[in-house]
Scaffold this motif. Sequence first.
Motif, PDB file in Angstrom:
ATOM      1  N   ARG A  29       0.876  -1.184   0.000  1.00 51.62           N
ATOM      2  CA  ARG A  29       0.000   0.000   0.000  1.00 51.62           C
ATOM      3  C   ARG A  29       0.907   1.226   0.000  1.00 51.62           C
ATOM      4  O   ARG A  29       1.825   1.330   0.810  1.00 51.62           O
ATOM      5  N   MET A  30       0.625   2.130  -0.947  1.00 51.34           N
ATOM      6  CA  MET A  30       1.419   3.344  -1.075  1.00 51.34           C
ATOM      7  C   MET A  30       0.500   4.556  -1.155  1.00 51.34           C
ATOM      8  O   MET A  30      -0.627   4.454  -1.621  1.00 51.34           O
ATOM      9  N   ARG A  31       1.014   5.688  -0.695  1.00 54.22           N
ATOM     10  CA  ARG A  31       0.287   6.952  -0.790  1.00 54.22           C
ATOM     11  C   ARG A  31       0.974   7.810  -1.846  1.00 54.22           C
ATOM     12  O   ARG A  31       2.176   8.042  -1.780  1.00 54.22           O
ATOM     13  N   VAL A  32       0.192   8.271  -2.790  1.00 54.10           N
ATOM     14  CA  VAL A  32       0.698   9.166  -3.836  1.00 54.10           C
ATOM     15  C   VAL A  32       0.325  10.575  -3.398  1.00 54.10           C
ATOM     16  O   VAL A  32      -0.743  11.085  -3.718  1.00 54.10           O
ATOM     17  N   ARG A  33       1.223  11.185  -2.659  1.00 53.28           N
ATOM     18  CA  ARG A  33       0.945  12.470  -2.000  1.00 53.28           C
ATOM     19  C   ARG A  33       0.571  13.582  -2.965  1.00 53.28           C
ATOM     20  O   ARG A  33      -0.307  14.383  -2.676  1.00 53.28           O
ATOM     21  N   ASP A  56      -3.654  11.714 -12.155  1.00 59.83           N
ATOM     22  CA  ASP A  56      -2.330  11.910 -11.555  1.00 59.83           C
ATOM     23  C   ASP A  56      -1.829  10.627 -10.914  1.00 59.83           C
ATOM     24  O   ASP A  56      -0.679  10.228 -11.088  1.00 59.83           O
ATOM     25  N   LYS A  57      -2.703   9.975 -10.163  1.00 60.89           N
ATOM     26  CA  LYS A  57      -2.327   8.740  -9.479  1.00 60.89           C
ATOM     27  C   LYS A  57      -1.957   7.659 -10.489  1.00 60.89           C
ATOM     28  O   LYS A  57      -0.936   6.980 -10.339  1.00 60.89           O
ATOM     29  N   ARG A  58      -2.766   7.484 -11.507  1.00 61.98           N
ATOM     30  CA  ARG A  58      -2.512   6.431 -12.496  1.00 61.98           C
ATOM     31  C   ARG A  58      -1.184   6.630 -13.217  1.00 61.98           C
ATOM     32  O   ARG A  58      -0.507   5.667 -13.557  1.00 61.98           O
ATOM     33  N   ALA A  60      -2.700   3.669  -3.348  1.00 59.05           N
ATOM     34  CA  ALA A  60      -2.578   2.612  -4.353  1.00 59.05           C
ATOM     35  C   ALA A  60      -2.193   1.313  -3.658  1.00 59.05           C
ATOM     36  O   ALA A  60      -1.257   1.294  -2.855  1.00 59.05           O
ATOM     37  N   ASP A  61      -2.927   0.248  -3.938  1.00 64.82           N
ATOM     38  CA  ASP A  61      -2.565  -1.094  -3.487  1.00 64.82           C
ATOM     39  C   ASP A  61      -2.015  -1.837  -4.689  1.00 64.82           C
ATOM     40  O   ASP A  61      -2.706  -1.991  -5.696  1.00 64.82           O
ATOM     41  N   LEU A  62      -0.767  -2.283  -4.579  1.00 61.01           N
ATOM     42  CA  LEU A  62      -0.094  -2.962  -5.671  1.00 61.01           C
ATOM     43  C   LEU A  62       0.128  -4.418  -5.317  1.00 61.01           C
ATOM     44  O   LEU A  62       0.436  -4.742  -4.163  1.00 61.01           O
ATOM     45  N   GLY A  63      -0.005  -5.284  -6.302  1.00 57.51           N
ATOM     46  CA  GLY A  63       0.299  -6.695  -6.139  1.00 57.51           C
ATOM     47  C   GLY A  63       1.447  -7.068  -7.055  1.00 57.51           C
ATOM     48  O   GLY A  63       1.425  -6.739  -8.240  1.00 57.51           O
ATOM     49  N   ILE A  64       2.458  -7.728  -6.486  1.00 59.66           N
ATOM     50  CA  ILE A  64       3.639  -8.155  -7.235  1.00 59.66           C
ATOM     51  C   ILE A  64       3.770  -9.659  -7.050  1.00 59.66           C
ATOM     52  O   ILE A  64       3.629 -10.151  -5.926  1.00 59.66           O
ATOM     53  N   ALA A  65       4.041 -10.393  -8.133  1.00 57.75           N
ATOM     54  CA  ALA A  65       4.142 -11.849  -8.040  1.00 57.75           C
ATOM     55  C   ALA A  65       5.302 -12.363  -8.878  1.00 57.75           C
ATOM     56  O   ALA A  65       5.643 -11.787  -9.904  1.00 57.75           O
ATOM     57  N   LEU A  66       5.892 -13.475  -8.406  1.00 58.77           N
ATOM     58  CA  LEU A  66       6.921 -14.170  -9.158  1.00 58.77           C
ATOM     59  C   LEU A  66       6.918 -15.636  -8.762  1.00 58.77           C
ATOM     60  O   LEU A  66       6.398 -16.002  -7.717  1.00 58.77           O
TER      61      LEU A  66
END
Length: 97
Positions: free
Chosen positions: A9-13, A20-22, A52-58
Motif C-alpha cells: 500500500r502506497m500513498r501518492v501524496r 495523476d495517481k494512475r 494505491a494497493d499494488l500486487g507483485i508476483a513471481l
Amino acid sequence: MMVGTLRVRMRVREARSLKDKRQVVRSILDRLRSAFSVAAAEVDCLDEHQVADLGIALVGPEAQPLHRQLEQIRDHLRRHPIAEYLSGQITVDRVLD
C-alpha cells in the motif's frame, strides 16, 4: 514450484486526481516489471486518488530466493521519491502439483 507475492500500500501524496495517481502507478509498475522481471498490477483502492494497493508476483523453484527478491522490491519501493510506502506483506507458498 513456489509462488511469491508482495502486496504493498502506497500513498501518492502529489496526486490531485485519479489521472495523476494512475500516471505515478503506471510508472512504478513499468519499472518493477523491467527491473525485477515480475508480474505487477494495481489490485485495490482503484477509485482513491492518493492510495494505491499494488500486487507483485513471481515464481521459482525455491522459497528463499523469491523471498529475497521480494524484500529487494519492498526496499526499492520504500525509497520511491513520489509515492510513500505505507505497508507491505510478503507471502511465499508452494503450489500443489
